[in-house]
Design a protein around this motif. Structure first.
Motif, PDB file in Angstrom:
ATOM      1  N   LYS A 187       0.940  -1.226   0.011  1.00 53.70           N
ATOM      2  CA  LYS A 187       0.103   0.033   0.089  1.00 53.70           C
ATOM      3  C   LYS A 187       0.855   1.306   0.010  1.00 53.70           C
ATOM      4  N   GLY A 188       2.147   1.117  -0.011  1.00 51.66           N
ATOM      5  CA  GLY A 188       3.182   2.185  -0.009  1.00 51.66           C
ATOM      6  C   GLY A 188       3.415   2.735   1.640  1.00 51.66           C
ATOM      7  N   LYS A 189       2.933   1.904   2.654  1.00 54.51           N
ATOM      8  CA  LYS A 189       3.336   2.191   3.900  1.00 54.51           C
ATOM      9  C   LYS A 189       4.784   1.989   4.320  1.00 54.51           C
ATOM     10  N   VAL A 190       5.397   2.565   5.033  1.00 56.05           N
ATOM     11  CA  VAL A 190       6.932   2.490   5.265  1.00 56.05           C
ATOM     12  C   VAL A 190       6.934   1.527   6.264  1.00 56.05           C
ATOM     13  N   VAL A 191       7.669   0.193   6.397  1.00 55.59           N
ATOM     14  CA  VAL A 191       7.545  -0.612   7.268  1.00 55.59           C
ATOM     15  C   VAL A 191       8.918  -1.048   7.863  1.00 55.59           C
ATOM     16  N   TRP A 192      10.083  -0.255   7.382  1.00 52.51           N
ATOM     17  CA  TRP A 192      11.440  -0.341   7.717  1.00 52.51           C
ATOM     18  C   TRP A 192      12.038   0.706   7.193  1.00 52.51           C
ATOM     19  N   GLU A 193      13.159   1.248   7.890  1.00 48.81           N
ATOM     20  CA  GLU A 193      13.993   2.219   6.872  1.00 48.81           C
ATOM     21  C   GLU A 193      15.432   2.502   7.699  1.00 48.81           C
ATOM     22  N   TYR A 194      16.396   2.787   6.781  1.00 48.88           N
ATOM     23  CA  TYR A 194      17.672   2.893   7.402  1.00 48.88           C
ATOM     24  C   TYR A 194      18.383   4.029   6.494  1.00 48.88           C
ATOM     25  N   LYS A 195      18.573   5.238   7.284  1.00 50.11           N
ATOM     26  CA  LYS A 195      18.954   6.440   6.949  1.00 50.11           C
ATOM     27  C   LYS A 195      20.551   6.146   6.442  1.00 50.11           C
ATOM     28  N   THR A 196      20.833   6.520   5.318  1.00 45.26           N
ATOM     29  CA  THR A 196      22.147   6.175   4.755  1.00 45.26           C
ATOM     30  C   THR A 196      23.247   7.482   5.035  1.00 45.26           C
ATOM     31  N   GLY A 197      22.370   8.576   4.702  1.00 42.81           N
ATOM     32  CA  GLY A 197      23.204   9.991   4.910  1.00 42.81           C
ATOM     33  C   GLY A 197      24.376   9.965   3.626  1.00 42.81           C
ATOM     34  N   THR A 198      23.936   9.146   2.682  1.00 44.39           N
ATOM     35  CA  THR A 198      24.619   9.272   1.402  1.00 44.39           C
ATOM     36  C   THR A 198      24.067   8.822   0.163  1.00 44.39           C
ATOM     37  N   LYS A 199      24.416   9.199  -0.918  1.00 47.48           N
ATOM     38  CA  LYS A 199      23.527   9.013  -2.027  1.00 47.48           C
ATOM     39  C   LYS A 199      23.638   7.428  -2.314  1.00 47.48           C
ATOM     40  N   VAL A 200      22.659   6.827  -1.662  1.00 45.02           N
ATOM     41  CA  VAL A 200      22.768   5.251  -1.745  1.00 45.02           C
ATOM     42  C   VAL A 200      22.455   4.640  -3.215  1.00 45.02           C
ATOM     43  N   TYR A 201      22.839   3.589  -3.509  1.00 49.95           N
ATOM     44  CA  TYR A 201      22.601   3.020  -4.953  1.00 49.95           C
ATOM     45  C   TYR A 201      21.919   1.554  -4.741  1.00 49.95           C
ATOM     46  N   SER A 202      22.163   0.746  -3.870  1.00 46.55           N
ATOM     47  CA  SER A 202      21.497  -0.511  -3.714  1.00 46.55           C
ATOM     48  C   SER A 202      21.254  -1.092  -2.409  1.00 46.55           C
ATOM     49  N   ALA A 203      20.223  -1.856  -2.395  1.00 47.92           N
ATOM     50  CA  ALA A 203      20.062  -2.514  -0.864  1.00 47.92           C
ATOM     51  C   ALA A 203      19.517  -3.989  -1.476  1.00 47.92           C
ATOM     52  N   LEU A 204      19.923  -5.009  -0.563  1.00 45.41           N
ATOM     53  CA  LEU A 204      19.345  -6.531  -0.896  1.00 45.41           C
ATOM     54  C   LEU A 204      19.107  -7.107   0.624  1.00 45.41           C
ATOM     55  N   ARG A 205      17.878  -7.602   0.366  1.00 47.81           N
ATOM     56  CA  ARG A 205      17.544  -8.240   1.779  1.00 47.81           C
ATOM     57  C   ARG A 205      18.194  -9.866   1.744  1.00 47.81           C
ATOM     58  N   LEU A 206      19.287 -10.162   2.805  1.00 51.30           N
ATOM     59  CA  LEU A 206      19.657 -11.252   2.800  1.00 51.30           C
ATOM     60  C   LEU A 206      18.622 -12.382   3.589  1.00 51.30           C
ATOM     61  N   GLU A 207      19.169 -13.586   3.535  1.00 51.98           N
ATOM     62  CA  GLU A 207      18.355 -14.739   4.004  1.00 51.98           C
ATOM     63  C   GLU A 207      18.297 -14.630   5.457  1.00 51.98           C
ATOM     64  N   ASN A 208      19.145 -13.937   6.033  1.00 43.88           N
ATOM     65  CA  ASN A 208      19.443 -13.892   7.754  1.00 43.88           C
ATOM     66  C   ASN A 208      18.503 -13.022   8.025  1.00 43.88           C
ATOM     67  N   GLY A 209      17.729 -12.138   7.263  1.00 45.23           N
ATOM     68  CA  GLY A 209      17.024 -10.912   7.532  1.00 45.23           C
ATOM     69  C   GLY A 209      17.683  -9.566   7.497  1.00 45.23           C
ATOM     70  N   ASN A 210      19.336  -9.787   7.328  1.00 43.81           N
ATOM     71  CA  ASN A 210      20.063  -8.331   7.454  1.00 43.81           C
ATOM     72  C   ASN A 210      19.583  -7.642   6.077  1.00 43.81           C
ATOM     73  N   THR A 211      20.164  -6.465   5.615  1.00 39.67           N
ATOM     74  CA  THR A 211      20.235  -5.873   4.578  1.00 39.67           C
ATOM     75  C   THR A 211      21.552  -5.181   4.119  1.00 39.67           C
ATOM     76  N   LEU A 212      21.906  -5.716   2.984  1.00 46.25           N
ATOM     77  CA  LEU A 212      23.287  -5.464   2.372  1.00 46.25           C
ATOM     78  C   LEU A 212      23.124  -4.258   1.430  1.00 46.25           C
ATOM     79  N   ILE A 213      23.980  -3.009   1.729  1.00 52.74           N
ATOM     80  CA  ILE A 213      23.593  -2.027   1.077  1.00 52.74           C
ATOM     81  C   ILE A 213      25.107  -1.557   0.312  1.00 52.74           C
ATOM     82  N   GLY A 214      24.812  -1.234  -0.673  1.00 50.41           N
ATOM     83  CA  GLY A 214      25.954  -0.485  -1.736  1.00 50.41           C
ATOM     84  C   GLY A 214      25.627   1.009  -1.472  1.00 50.41           C
TER      85      GLY A 214
END
Length: 302
Positions: A187-214
């Motif tokens: 529906k467009g509701k934000v359910v999780w966020e991480y503020k990078t403070g940089t011009k972020v390019y990519s994010a990948l949700r891992l099997e362990n539930g963590n998020t890998l961020i370029g």
């Protein structure tokens, strides 16, 4: 799925691109060589380079921020900021979509920086400018629309990579004034966020539930847990002899290693780097004769 065929002009362009890139072995690998799909908008080319460094397949592009090899062997990619195509290995276009002309975008400023072929055969397309995620069927019919939360809309910086998650939500890298990774529900509701403070390019949700961020112009890769705590990272100058510049695509590979696409880093550095969990460099790819300093897209092809 409607079938499109390349015009003679596009075929001729592909031949010219092949001539410009050349077919000699110009790629320098360290470690066990990999077959890769790489896209470079300075070279105006998307290509598959095999383990020997030979180009197996290539096609001209103007701009590119995403691409994938599909399970059927075709390549899903963009030719510019608005046109997305699916092309066979023998250069037949079997699907295409123009975000500048379809589903209400006529006359609007729009750029596409992410797309994904979904399990049901539909295609997710992320539109910067309109600030929305859409899903379309094989005929381009709108199936779903998800609004994104962007304070100051900009067709070039609203988003970078976006992926639909197994739970039906969407993981969005907001490059521009938000500078944040957000998970949206349907529906467009934000359910999780991480503020990078940089011009972020990519994010990948891992099997362990963590998020890998370029981290884009943050010059680093991080893995954060659900609470936003950094549990693993590769810093700008942490790898011996390598400086990370604009970190674009990142991927956690099946072997547990991490692929880092190192864009705009200059000829002294590899364009692709694979590191193991202990951050030992196990493979690099560098090819500055056929590709250049604007290579943001790379996927390893097993």
């Amino acid at each position: 799925m409607q079938l499109y065929r390349l015009s003679l002009a596009v075929i001729f362009s592909a031949i010219l691109a092949g001539h410009c890139l050349g077919d000699d072995n110009s790629s320098v690998h360290s470690g066990r060589p990999r077959k890769v799909l790489v896209g470079d908008y300075s070279a105006k080319a998307l290509a598959i380079v095999n383990e020997k460094g030979d180009i197996e397949w290539q096609t001209p592009i103007r701009n590119i921020h995403d691409a994938a090899k599909l399970a059927n062997g075709n390549i899903l990619f963009q030719t510019d900021w608005t046109e997305i195509v699916e092309m066979t290995p023998d250069y037949k276009i079997v699907w295409k979509y123009d975000a500048a002309k379809q589903n209400g975008n006529e006359g609007k400023r729009v750029e596409v920086h992410a797309f994904q072929r979904l399990a049901d055969g539909s295609t997710m397309i992320v539109e910067s400018g309109p600030a929305r995620i859409i899903e379309v069927d094989a005929m381009g019919k709108l199936l779903k629309e998800v609004p994104l939360q962007v304070e100051h809309r900009n067709p070039h910086t609203d988003t970078r990579l976006v992926r639909k998650l197994d739970n039906g939500n969407y993981l969005v890298a907001h490059e521009g004034d938000n500078q944040v990774v957000r998970e949206y529900d349907e529906k467009g509701k934000v359910v999780w966020e991480y503020k990078t403070g940089t011009k972020v390019y990519s994010a990948l949700r891992l099997e362990n539930g963590n998020t890998l961020i370029g981290m884009g112009d943050g010059h680093r890769v991080i893995e954060v847990d659900k609470q936003g705590k950094t549990v693993w990272s590769v810093e700008e100058k942490e790898l011996p002899g390598i400086t990370l510049a604009w970190v674009t695509m990142v991927e956690r590979l099946a072997n547990g290693n991490t692929l880092i696409v190192n864009c705009h880093a200059g000829e002294a550095n590899p364009q692709l780097v694979e590191v193991d969990p202990q951050k030992k460099v196990v493979w690099t790819f560098k090819d500055f004769r056929r590709f250049g300093n604007s290579l943001p897209v790379a996927r390893i092809i097993e």
